[in-house]
Scaffold this motif. Structure first.
Motif, PDB file in Angstrom:
ATOM      1  N   ASP A   4      37.646  70.515  58.383  1.00 17.06           N
ATOM      2  CA  ASP A   4      37.461  69.372  59.266  1.00 17.06           C
ATOM      3  C   ASP A   4      38.752  69.131  60.052  1.00 17.06           C
ATOM      4  O   ASP A   4      39.763  68.721  59.475  1.00 17.06           O
ATOM      5  CB  ASP A   4      37.107  68.135  58.439  1.00 17.06           C
ATOM      6  CG  ASP A   4      36.846  66.898  59.292  1.00 17.06           C
ATOM      7  OD1 ASP A   4      37.022  66.985  60.521  1.00 17.06           O
ATOM      8  OD2 ASP A   4      36.481  65.859  58.719  1.00 17.06           O
ATOM      9  N   PRO A   5      38.745  69.366  61.377  1.00 16.78           N
ATOM     10  CA  PRO A   5      39.986  69.215  62.159  1.00 16.78           C
ATOM     11  C   PRO A   5      40.462  67.767  62.300  1.00 16.78           C
ATOM     12  O   PRO A   5      41.558  67.533  62.784  1.00 16.78           O
ATOM     13  CB  PRO A   5      39.620  69.809  63.519  1.00 16.78           C
ATOM     14  CG  PRO A   5      38.133  69.716  63.592  1.00 16.78           C
ATOM     15  CD  PRO A   5      37.625  69.855  62.188  1.00 16.78           C
ATOM     16  N   THR A   6      39.610  66.799  61.858  1.00 12.35           N
ATOM     17  CA  THR A   6      40.064  65.400  61.912  1.00 12.35           C
ATOM     18  C   THR A   6      40.844  65.017  60.655  1.00 12.35           C
ATOM     19  O   THR A   6      41.470  63.967  60.614  1.00 12.35           O
ATOM     20  CB  THR A   6      38.868  64.445  62.075  1.00 12.35           C
ATOM     21  OG1 THR A   6      38.035  64.506  60.906  1.00 12.35           O
ATOM     22  CG2 THR A   6      38.044  64.811  63.306  1.00 12.35           C
ATOM     23  N   PHE A  26      51.577  79.361  62.191  1.00 15.92           N
ATOM     24  CA  PHE A  26      51.370  78.689  63.480  1.00 15.92           C
ATOM     25  C   PHE A  26      52.446  77.636  63.761  1.00 15.92           C
ATOM     26  O   PHE A  26      52.350  76.906  64.752  1.00 15.92           O
ATOM     27  CB  PHE A  26      49.986  78.029  63.509  1.00 15.92           C
ATOM     28  CG  PHE A  26      48.848  79.006  63.632  1.00 15.92           C
ATOM     29  CD1 PHE A  26      48.486  79.515  64.865  1.00 15.92           C
ATOM     30  CD2 PHE A  26      48.160  79.425  62.510  1.00 15.92           C
ATOM     31  CE1 PHE A  26      47.445  80.425  64.981  1.00 15.92           C
ATOM     32  CE2 PHE A  26      47.110  80.331  62.603  1.00 15.92           C
ATOM     33  CZ  PHE A  26      46.749  80.834  63.850  1.00 15.92           C
ATOM     34  N   LYS A  27      53.460  77.540  62.863  1.00 13.67           N
ATOM     35  CA  LYS A  27      54.568  76.585  63.021  1.00 13.67           C
ATOM     36  C   LYS A  27      54.090  75.137  63.011  1.00 13.67           C
ATOM     37  O   LYS A  27      54.585  74.273  63.749  1.00 13.67           O
ATOM     38  CB  LYS A  27      55.387  76.886  64.284  1.00 13.67           C
ATOM     39  CG  LYS A  27      56.006  78.278  64.284  1.00 13.67           C
ATOM     40  CD  LYS A  27      56.853  78.511  65.529  1.00 13.67           C
ATOM     41  CE  LYS A  27      57.523  79.879  65.470  1.00 13.67           C
ATOM     42  NZ  LYS A  27      56.567  81.000  65.448  1.00 13.67           N
ATOM     43  N   ILE A  28      53.090  74.859  62.192  1.00  9.65           N
ATOM     44  CA  ILE A  28      52.559  73.504  62.027  1.00  9.65           C
ATOM     45  C   ILE A  28      53.292  72.830  60.863  1.00  9.65           C
ATOM     46  O   ILE A  28      53.347  73.372  59.759  1.00  9.65           O
ATOM     47  CB  ILE A  28      51.040  73.542  61.763  1.00  9.65           C
ATOM     48  CG1 ILE A  28      50.307  73.997  63.035  1.00  9.65           C
ATOM     49  CG2 ILE A  28      50.521  72.176  61.317  1.00  9.65           C
ATOM     50  CD1 ILE A  28      48.827  74.243  62.838  1.00  9.65           C
ATOM     51  N   SER A  37      46.516  64.582  62.306  1.00 14.68           N
ATOM     52  CA  SER A  37      45.283  65.327  62.094  1.00 14.68           C
ATOM     53  C   SER A  37      45.534  66.783  62.459  1.00 14.68           C
ATOM     54  O   SER A  37      46.478  67.102  63.189  1.00 14.68           O
ATOM     55  CB  SER A  37      44.156  64.760  62.949  1.00 14.68           C
ATOM     56  OG  SER A  37      44.375  65.075  64.321  1.00 14.68           O
ATOM     57  N   LEU A  38      44.679  67.670  61.961  1.00 13.50           N
ATOM     58  CA  LEU A  38      44.845  69.081  62.282  1.00 13.50           C
ATOM     59  C   LEU A  38      44.783  69.293  63.785  1.00 13.50           C
ATOM     60  O   LEU A  38      45.564  70.075  64.347  1.00 13.50           O
ATOM     61  CB  LEU A  38      43.769  69.914  61.578  1.00 13.50           C
ATOM     62  CG  LEU A  38      43.816  71.420  61.843  1.00 13.50           C
ATOM     63  CD1 LEU A  38      45.146  72.012  61.376  1.00 13.50           C
ATOM     64  CD2 LEU A  38      42.651  72.113  61.146  1.00 13.50           C
ATOM     65  N   SER A  39      43.877  68.590  64.457  1.00  8.31           N
ATOM     66  CA  SER A  39      43.764  68.725  65.917  1.00  8.31           C
ATOM     67  C   SER A  39      45.050  68.311  66.612  1.00  8.31           C
ATOM     68  O   SER A  39      45.535  68.997  67.522  1.00  8.31           O
ATOM     69  CB  SER A  39      42.593  67.870  66.439  1.00  8.31           C
ATOM     70  OG  SER A  39      41.368  68.337  65.932  1.00  8.31           O
ATOM     71  N   GLU A  40      45.622  67.183  66.188  1.00  9.33           N
ATOM     72  CA  GLU A  40      46.870  66.702  66.794  1.00  9.33           C
ATOM     73  C   GLU A  40      48.020  67.655  66.522  1.00  9.33           C
ATOM     74  O   GLU A  40      48.848  67.912  67.399  1.00  9.33           O
ATOM     75  CB  GLU A  40      47.212  65.311  66.246  1.00  9.33           C
ATOM     76  CG  GLU A  40      46.259  64.217  66.675  1.00  9.33           C
ATOM     77  CD  GLU A  40      46.508  62.920  65.930  1.00  9.33           C
ATOM     78  OE1 GLU A  40      46.195  61.851  66.492  1.00  9.33           O
ATOM     79  OE2 GLU A  40      47.010  62.971  64.777  1.00  9.33           O
ATOM     80  N   ASP A  48      45.791  77.179  69.200  1.00  7.75           N
ATOM     81  CA  ASP A  48      44.358  77.061  69.430  1.00  7.75           C
ATOM     82  C   ASP A  48      43.708  76.540  68.143  1.00  7.75           C
ATOM     83  O   ASP A  48      43.731  77.238  67.115  1.00  7.75           O
ATOM     84  CB  ASP A  48      43.775  78.427  69.792  1.00  7.75           C
ATOM     85  CG  ASP A  48      42.282  78.377  70.099  1.00  7.75           C
ATOM     86  OD1 ASP A  48      41.630  77.359  69.757  1.00  7.75           O
ATOM     87  OD2 ASP A  48      41.756  79.349  70.664  1.00  7.75           O
ATOM     88  N   PRO A  49      43.133  75.328  68.156  1.00  7.40           N
ATOM     89  CA  PRO A  49      42.547  74.770  66.925  1.00  7.40           C
ATOM     90  C   PRO A  49      41.484  75.674  66.313  1.00  7.40           C
ATOM     91  O   PRO A  49      41.377  75.768  65.089  1.00  7.40           O
ATOM     92  CB  PRO A  49      41.945  73.438  67.386  1.00  7.40           C
ATOM     93  CG  PRO A  49      42.678  73.093  68.635  1.00  7.40           C
ATOM     94  CD  PRO A  49      43.015  74.403  69.285  1.00  7.40           C
ATOM     95  N   ARG A  50      40.704  76.354  67.156  1.00  6.22           N
ATOM     96  CA  ARG A  50      39.651  77.225  66.625  1.00  6.22           C
ATOM     97  C   ARG A  50      40.251  78.393  65.846  1.00  6.22           C
ATOM     98  O   ARG A  50      39.736  78.789  64.799  1.00  6.22           O
ATOM     99  CB  ARG A  50      38.773  77.733  67.766  1.00  6.22           C
ATOM    100  CG  ARG A  50      37.931  76.638  68.436  1.00  6.22           C
ATOM    101  CD  ARG A  50      37.291  77.142  69.704  1.00  6.22           C
ATOM    102  NE  ARG A  50      38.303  77.524  70.690  1.00  6.22           N
ATOM    103  CZ  ARG A  50      38.029  77.964  71.917  1.00  6.22           C
ATOM    104  NH1 ARG A  50      36.772  78.109  72.304  1.00  6.22           N
ATOM    105  NH2 ARG A  50      39.013  78.280  72.748  1.00  6.22           N
ATOM    106  N   GLU A  51      41.344  78.930  66.360  1.00 10.37           N
ATOM    107  CA  GLU A  51      41.995  80.041  65.672  1.00 10.37           C
ATOM    108  C   GLU A  51      42.592  79.580  64.345  1.00 10.37           C
ATOM    109  O   GLU A  51      42.517  80.290  63.327  1.00 10.37           O
ATOM    110  CB  GLU A  51      43.084  80.644  66.562  1.00 10.37           C
ATOM    111  CG  GLU A  51      43.738  81.881  65.981  1.00 10.37           C
ATOM    112  CD  GLU A  51      44.819  82.459  66.876  1.00 10.37           C
ATOM    113  OE1 GLU A  51      45.482  83.420  66.427  1.00 10.37           O
ATOM    114  OE2 GLU A  51      45.017  81.951  68.002  1.00 10.37           O
TER     115      GLU A  51
END
Length: 241
Positions: A4-6, A26-28, A37-40, A48-51
């Motif tokens: 869940d990206p939220t 991804f350097k997150i 959130s993952l999206s943010e 790329d959130p999908r990747e």
């Protein structure tokens, strides 16, 4: 596994331990910046959130990367792991990389002044980390272990007047180390060694990147698992009195 990206990066890192390897790639930031959130978080680093979601889903199904659920072990065992693995490694690398920085700066500092700035940041970070780990090992960690093991909980000494204040200080110091790591990465252009870099120069960059990776996991264990669990235990003990 559906990602869940939220959800926050911290939540995903806790639910899926292998996620930390993906976040590193991804350097997150999943330790100090774990509230996003993952999206943010993807947007912040241009990923790329999908990747990222696909990579996380793949990591969740791997059986060849066993990991410990540190939410389930005792606080004493978690502390032993942090001290034996992460504190020991941090001290070892700080001691090793100081002289290596001197050597590389002496050979390349005139042509690459960013090395001199990096050495200053690294020295400051090391001094702060050494003091930080000393406080944890001598005061905070022993108190948490005593909190968990106490048979007569009413007899626990109120060393801090509560854990919340020292934990807040430790988290603030983690944030400071996180900022130093970001400075080192910026100054080194993501640890891309220049064409004229010697072997020592390249070893320095590779070692700093490995130290960054270990510190991220180290801070994640404390900020997101150890401290919340200890605070919850203290609250339960207080409610039982």
């Amino acid at each position: 596994m559906n990602i869940d990206p939220t959800k926050t990066v911290r939540e995903i890192a806790l639910e899926l331990p292998n996620a930390t390897h993906i976040f590193e790639r991804f350097k997150i930031d999943y330790c100090c910046g774990g509230d996003k959130s993952l999206s943010e978080a993807c947007q912040a680093v241009g990923a790329d959130p999908r990747e990222v979601v696909q990579s996380l889903a793949e990591a969740s199904g791997r059986l060849d990367e066993p990991s410990v659920d540190f939410r389930a072990v005792s606080l004493a065992d978690l502390i032993d792991h942090i001290v034996a693995k992460h504190h020991a490694y941090t001290r070892q690398e700080m001691e090793r990389l100081g002289p290596l920085f001197q050597k590389v700066c002496a050979a390349h500092g005139e042509k690459h002044p960013e090395l001199l700035a990096m050495r200053e940041v690294f020295g400051q970070m090391c001094a702060e980390l050494e003091a930080h780990m000393f406080k944890e090992e001598r005061v905070l960690f022993p108190y948490i272990i005593k909190l968990e093991r106490a048979d007569e909980r009413d007899s626990l000494p109120p060393l801090f007047g509560g854990l919340s204040n020292p934990v807040r200080v430790m988290i603030a110091e983690h944030d400071s180390s996180g900022e130093d790591l970001r400075k080192l990465r910026r100054l080194s252009a993501d640890y891309a060694a220049p064409d004229d870099a010697c072997t020592s120069y390249r070893v320095l960059y590779r070692s700093l990147e490995e130290l960054e990776r270990d510190l991220h996991r180290h801070i994640h264990l404390e900020n997101n698992i150890l401290f919340p669990r200890a605070l919850k235990l203290e609250e339960e003990i207080g409610a039982a009195k």
